[in-house]
Design an enzyme around this catalytic site. Structure first.
Site, PDB file in Angstrom:
ATOM      1  N   SER A  81       0.853  -1.182   0.000  1.00 42.48           N
ATOM      2  CA  SER A  81       0.000   0.000   0.000  1.00 42.48           C
ATOM      3  C   SER A  81       0.891   1.235   0.000  1.00 42.48           C
ATOM      4  CB  SER A  81      -0.871  -0.030   1.256  1.00 42.48           C
ATOM      5  OG  SER A  81      -1.129   1.261   1.734  1.00 42.48           O
ATOM      6  N   SER A  82       0.362   2.343  -0.489  1.00 39.75           N
ATOM      7  CA  SER A  82       1.177   3.560  -0.549  1.00 39.75           C
ATOM      8  C   SER A  82       1.492   4.125   0.834  1.00 39.75           C
ATOM      9  CB  SER A  82       0.470   4.625  -1.396  1.00 39.75           C
ATOM     10  OG  SER A  82      -0.802   4.915  -0.848  1.00 39.75           O
ATOM     11  N   CYS A  83       0.825   3.620   1.883  1.00 42.44           N
ATOM     12  CA  CYS A  83       1.091   4.129   3.241  1.00 42.44           C
ATOM     13  C   CYS A  83       2.428   3.640   3.799  1.00 42.44           C
ATOM     14  CB  CYS A  83      -0.035   3.766   4.195  1.00 42.44           C
ATOM     15  SG  CYS A  83      -0.006   2.044   4.661  1.00 42.44           S
ATOM     16  N   TYR A 131       0.059  -0.851  10.386  1.00 42.13           N
ATOM     17  CA  TYR A 131      -0.220  -1.488   9.091  1.00 42.13           C
ATOM     18  C   TYR A 131       0.978  -1.318   8.151  1.00 42.13           C
ATOM     19  CZ  TYR A 131      -2.599  -2.263   4.594  1.00 42.13           C
ATOM     20  OH  TYR A 131      -2.957  -2.710   3.356  1.00 42.13           O
ATOM     21  N   LYS A 186       3.443  -4.090   6.229  1.00 42.50           N
ATOM     22  CA  LYS A 186       3.593  -4.132   4.770  1.00 42.50           C
ATOM     23  C   LYS A 186       5.071  -3.975   4.352  1.00 42.50           C
ATOM     24  CE  LYS A 186      -0.513  -4.965   3.253  1.00 42.50           C
ATOM     25  NZ  LYS A 186      -0.751  -6.191   2.473  1.00 42.50           N
ATOM     26  N   HIS A 210     -13.307   4.764   2.650  1.00 43.86           N
ATOM     27  CA  HIS A 210     -12.397   5.810   2.185  1.00 43.86           C
ATOM     28  C   HIS A 210     -13.163   6.921   1.470  1.00 43.86           C
ATOM     29  CE1 HIS A 210      -9.396   2.462   2.708  1.00 43.86           C
ATOM     30  NE2 HIS A 210      -8.862   3.448   3.391  1.00 43.86           N
TER      31      HIS A 210
END
Length: 324
Positions: free
Chosen positions: A122-124, A151, A155, A194
């Site tokens: 994920s981009s986070c 999270y 990842k 979201h």
């Protein structure tokens, strides 16, 4: 078994439509899109398990599954996901469950002869103040966004695990990091969805009630990037066929839209006739969040679904499956 893939010297993914493929998390937003894509390409041997049939957090169950099924390819899209509220409330779940899922699946895949695995992040994973657009090299160059660091750390561990197995065992495990996704099977929950599905639901309900206005949080000025989940699925298949590198690959649309532009577009697609009111007392969040997807573009992949087209498609699905 089909032709050799030049970069890896391994068998081409697309050439064997009867290859056994495990899509982990096939009921989620991403997993379901990957299944649709594979089926549309004529793959006939997909191995799918619901959470009730196979709990990926249980090491022994995962081990027995791989020993019995022996899939040749794995798309690892199973994850515990949620918004800011969920991440803040259940940090232990977000780090433990995700670490368990990916450790079990990646390790069992390697030990039971899976030819290639694609891990989805994920981009986070990127630092809170990463340069914009965010290149792959920004990973681990600064502190994470505190609201979802549990999270993100899980990842990042998944990316590093794929790299470690490639380095130590020369095993073909790759990672892809998608931007903000939307599309069918998205979460339209009123509290913890979201921004895009939340807007769609609110405009739809306002239209049904005949409301004169919809209030949206913030100023509408932050820039966001969105990718239709069917485009992501297309990119995942492309990477499975074309890419076997150590580094993870960003998957984005490369197009930015302000939250205001997004809201206007969703309003138009839904057909809400009332006014948009911006509540500037509410937070805007990060001013800009764009992925640098030039690496993937350089490999030869570009997205095909425009935001307008994707929203129309998503609203159609929402009307059929969600509104009750």
């Amino acid at each position: 078994m089909g032709g050799l893939n030049n970069e890896t010297g391994s068998t081409s993914f697309l050439s064997d439509k009867s290859a056994k493929i495990f899509v982990a998390g096939h009921r989620g937003l991403v997993g379901s899109a990957i299944v649709r894509k594979l089926e549309s390409l004529g793959f006939t041997n997909l191995v799918l398990r619901t959470h009730a049939e196979l709990d990926l957090t249980r090491q022994n169950d995962v081990e027995l599954f791989f020993a019995a099924e022996k899939p040749q390819f794995v798309f690892l899209s199973a994850a515990k996901v949620g918004g800011i509220h969920a991440n803040n409330t259940y940090p232990a779940d977000f780090i433990a469950v995700n670490l368990q899922i990916q450790t079990n699946v990646i390790d069992s895949s390697y030990r039971h002869g899976v030819r290639k695995l694609l891990f989805l992040g994920s981009s986070c994973i990127y630092p809170k103040f990463a340069p914009q657009p965010i290149p792959e090299q920004a990973l681990l160059t600064g502190p994470l966004e505190p609201t979802n660091e549990w999270y993100a750390v899980a990842k990042i561990a998944g990316i590093k695990m794929c790299q470690a197995y490639r380095i130590q065992y020369n095993w073909d495990a790759i990672s892809a990091m998608p931007t903000n996704l939307y599309g069918q099977n998205d979460n339209f929950h009123p509290e913890n969805s979201h921004v895009l599905p939340a807007l769609m639901r609110r405009f739809h309900e306002a239209k049904v009630r005949g409301d004169k206005e919809v209030v949206v949080w913030g100023s509408g000025s932050p820039l966001r990037e969105f990718l239709h989940v069917d485009d992501l699925a297309d990119a995942c298949v492309f990477l499975m066929e074309e890419y076997s590198g150590l580094d993870h690959v960003n998957v984005g649309s490369g197009k930015e839209v302000t939250i205001k532009e997004l809201a206007e577009l969703v309003k138009e697609v839904v057909g809400f006739e009332g006014e948009l009111v911006w509540d500037r007392s509410k937070p805007d969040g990060t001013p800009r969040k764009l992925m640098d997807s030039s690496k993937l573009v350089g490999l030869g992949w570009t997205p095909k679904i425009s935001l307008k087209e994707g929203l129309v498609d998503t609203y159609k699905w929402y009307l059929e499956y969600v509104k009750q």
